[in-house]
Enzyme design. Structure first.
Site, short mmCIF file in Angstrom:
data_model
loop_
_atom_site.label_atom_id
_atom_site.label_comp_id
_atom_site.label_asym_id
_atom_site.label_seq_id
_atom_site.Cartn_x
_atom_site.Cartn_y
_atom_site.Cartn_z
N ASP A 219 2.53 -9.10 9.17
CA ASP A 219 1.08 -9.30 9.06
C ASP A 219 0.85 -10.81 9.00
O ASP A 219 0.47 -11.35 7.96
CB ASP A 219 0.55 -8.59 7.82
CG ASP A 219 0.71 -7.10 7.92
OD1 ASP A 219 0.04 -6.49 8.75
OD2 ASP A 219 1.55 -6.53 7.18
N HIS B 211 9.56 -3.64 3.09
CA HIS B 211 9.15 -3.86 1.69
C HIS B 211 10.36 -4.15 0.82
O HIS B 211 10.33 -5.01 -0.06
CB HIS B 211 8.43 -2.62 1.14
CG HIS B 211 7.17 -2.26 1.85
ND1 HIS B 211 7.05 -1.12 2.61
CD2 HIS B 211 5.97 -2.88 1.91
CE1 HIS B 211 5.83 -1.05 3.10
NE2 HIS B 211 5.15 -2.10 2.69
N GLN C 38 -2.56 -12.10 7.97
CA GLN C 38 -2.78 -11.84 6.54
C GLN C 38 -2.08 -12.91 5.70
O GLN C 38 -2.64 -13.45 4.74
CB GLN C 38 -2.24 -10.45 6.19
CG GLN C 38 -2.18 -10.17 4.69
CD GLN C 38 -1.82 -8.75 4.38
OE1 GLN C 38 -2.67 -7.88 4.44
NE2 GLN C 38 -0.58 -8.47 4.04
N MET D 172 9.23 -2.89 11.59
CA MET D 172 9.01 -1.80 10.62
C MET D 172 7.57 -1.84 10.12
O MET D 172 7.02 -2.91 9.83
CB MET D 172 9.98 -1.93 9.47
CG MET D 172 11.37 -1.56 9.89
SD MET D 172 12.40 -1.17 8.48
CE MET D 172 13.96 -0.95 9.32
N SER D 173 6.99 -0.66 9.99
CA SER D 173 5.60 -0.53 9.53
C SER D 173 5.42 0.88 9.00
O SER D 173 5.99 1.83 9.56
CB SER D 173 4.65 -0.75 10.71
OG SER D 173 3.36 -0.27 10.38
N SER D 174 4.62 1.01 7.96
CA SER D 174 4.31 2.36 7.45
C SER D 174 3.65 3.18 8.54
O SER D 174 3.80 4.40 8.60
CB SER D 174 3.39 2.27 6.23
OG SER D 174 3.98 1.44 5.25
N LEU E 280 6.75 3.01 1.38
CA LEU E 280 7.63 1.84 1.46
C LEU E 280 8.75 2.06 2.47
O LEU E 280 9.22 3.17 2.68
CB LEU E 280 8.23 1.55 0.09
CG LEU E 280 7.20 1.32 -1.03
CD1 LEU E 280 7.91 1.12 -2.37
CD2 LEU E 280 6.30 0.14 -0.72
N HIS E 281 9.17 0.96 3.09
CA HIS E 281 10.29 0.99 4.03
C HIS E 281 11.16 -0.24 3.80
O HIS E 281 10.91 -1.03 2.87
CB HIS E 281 9.79 1.08 5.47
CG HIS E 281 8.74 0.05 5.81
ND1 HIS E 281 9.03 -1.30 5.88
CD2 HIS E 281 7.41 0.16 6.05
CE1 HIS E 281 7.94 -1.96 6.19
NE2 HIS E 281 6.93 -1.11 6.28
N MET F 263 0.84 -1.20 0.00
CA MET F 263 0.00 0.00 0.00
C MET F 263 0.88 1.25 0.00
O MET F 263 0.44 2.33 0.37
CB MET F 263 -0.93 -0.02 1.21
CG MET F 263 -1.89 -1.22 1.17
SD MET F 263 -3.42 -0.98 2.09
CE MET F 263 -2.80 -0.73 3.73
O1 PAF Z 1 -0.09 -5.73 3.54
C1 PAF Z 1 -0.51 -4.83 2.79
O2 PAF Z 1 0.16 -3.84 2.52
C2 PAF Z 1 -1.91 -4.95 2.21
O3 PAF Z 1 -2.79 -5.57 3.10
C3 PAF Z 1 -1.94 -5.66 0.83
C4 PAF Z 1 -1.49 -7.11 0.94
C5 PAF Z 1 -1.07 -4.92 -0.14
C6 PAF Z 1 -3.38 -5.67 0.29
O4 PAF Z 1 -3.86 -4.38 0.15
#
Ligand code: PAF
Length: 283
Positions: A150, A37, A153, A184-186, A33-34, A30
């Protein structure tokens, strides 16, 4: 590095790459970026001829009180970071391109989406699984890389890929942490300096639970009491959940093993942070 917005153009590029025998790796994001990513992108680069990342702040995975409107965005910096990590192509569709007028199709999983973040963010995983399916159908990747921060997820996407026979290899990558342990997280961008310090209670609690487990404690109620005590020692922390669950099914467990997940969601001020570990793993 190209940036494209159109799903059909993305599909044409992906189909041409596949015809040419190229392997496509995909890192969905999304944006904002860090280094977390970047680590996914570098791994994707090693495993593919065409490395695609998507930048799309997906409205359908945010609930009413969530931070969709203020979610941090910095497309220029994102392009610089992605290029440095070896990305060939950024897929950055608009909301209208992904969800045109009349849109009404959803991918929805059952049990695995109910606990943890699914309990506190109803509808969140339906948005995630739907958008990831749509992104897979646009990018046509051979493999897709997701961070273990995540964790739920990743488990949900693995389950979906299996259940729906999606021909995509799902690669889970280790959590990348700041030098002091913060994952790390946005969303770390929301933290004031004081809150940034308070946020260390998550990684400290994880370290504490791991240490207890290493010393032979496998009773989940004892481990959980230790975690809660550490989190509550931080005045600014409001615990949303601190749970021990099976590392694949996410079912509840009462006795911990190496594949037991400790998952945390904690609010520091208005910022919701998550972190986790598998008790038997180092990262
Ligand atoms: O983890 C994320 O950044 C989001 O949940 C993803 C997987 C890009 C879906 O929007």
């Amino acid at each position: 590095m190209r940036v494209i917005q159109s799903i059909s153009e993305m599909q044409q590029i992906a189909q041409a790459a596949r015809r040419a025998g190229e392997r496509i790796a995909f890192v969905p994001t999304m944006g904002f970026l860090h280094e977390g990513h970047a680590s996914l992108m570098r791994e994707g680069r090693l495993r593919s001829e065409l490395l695609v990342t998507s930048i799309f702040v997906n409205p359908t995975q945010f609930g009413a009180g969530d931070d969709f409107d203020c979610y941090p965005r910095d497309p220029e910096r994102d392009c610089t970071l992605a290029a440095a990590a070896g990305v060939d192509l950024i897929f950055a569709p608009t909301s209208r391109e992904m969800y045109p007028a009349g849109y009404q199709s959803w991918v929805d999983l059952e049990r695995i989406t109910l606990p943890l973040c699914g309990a506190s963010r109803p509808g969140h995983f339906r948005g995630v699984t739907t958008v990831v399916t749509k992104l897979f159908n646009a990018v046509l990747p051979h493999l897709a890389l997701f961070g273990k921060k995540d964790f739920q997820q990743l488990a949900v996407i693995r389950r979906m890929t299996l259940d729906l026979n999606l021909p995509v290899e799902i690669v889970g990558m280790p959590i990348v942490r700041e030098a002091d342990g913060l994952a790390m997280s946005s969303r770390n961008a929301y933290l004031s300096p004081g809150e940034r310090h308070s946020a260390l209670c998550l990684s400290r609690a994880i370290g504490g639970a791991r240490e207890q487990y290493r010393q032979g404690v496998d009773d989940v109620s004892r481990l959980r009491a230790g975690v809660l005590a550490m989190l509550k020692g931080e005045a600014a922390a409001v615990v949303e959940y601190a749970e021990f669950r099976h590392g694949e099914t996410l079912e509840e467990v009462t006795t911990a093993g190496d594949n037991t997940l400790l998952a945390l969601a904690v609010r520091i001020g208005t910022t919701r942070l998550i972190d986790n570990c598998l008790l038997g793993e180092e990262n």
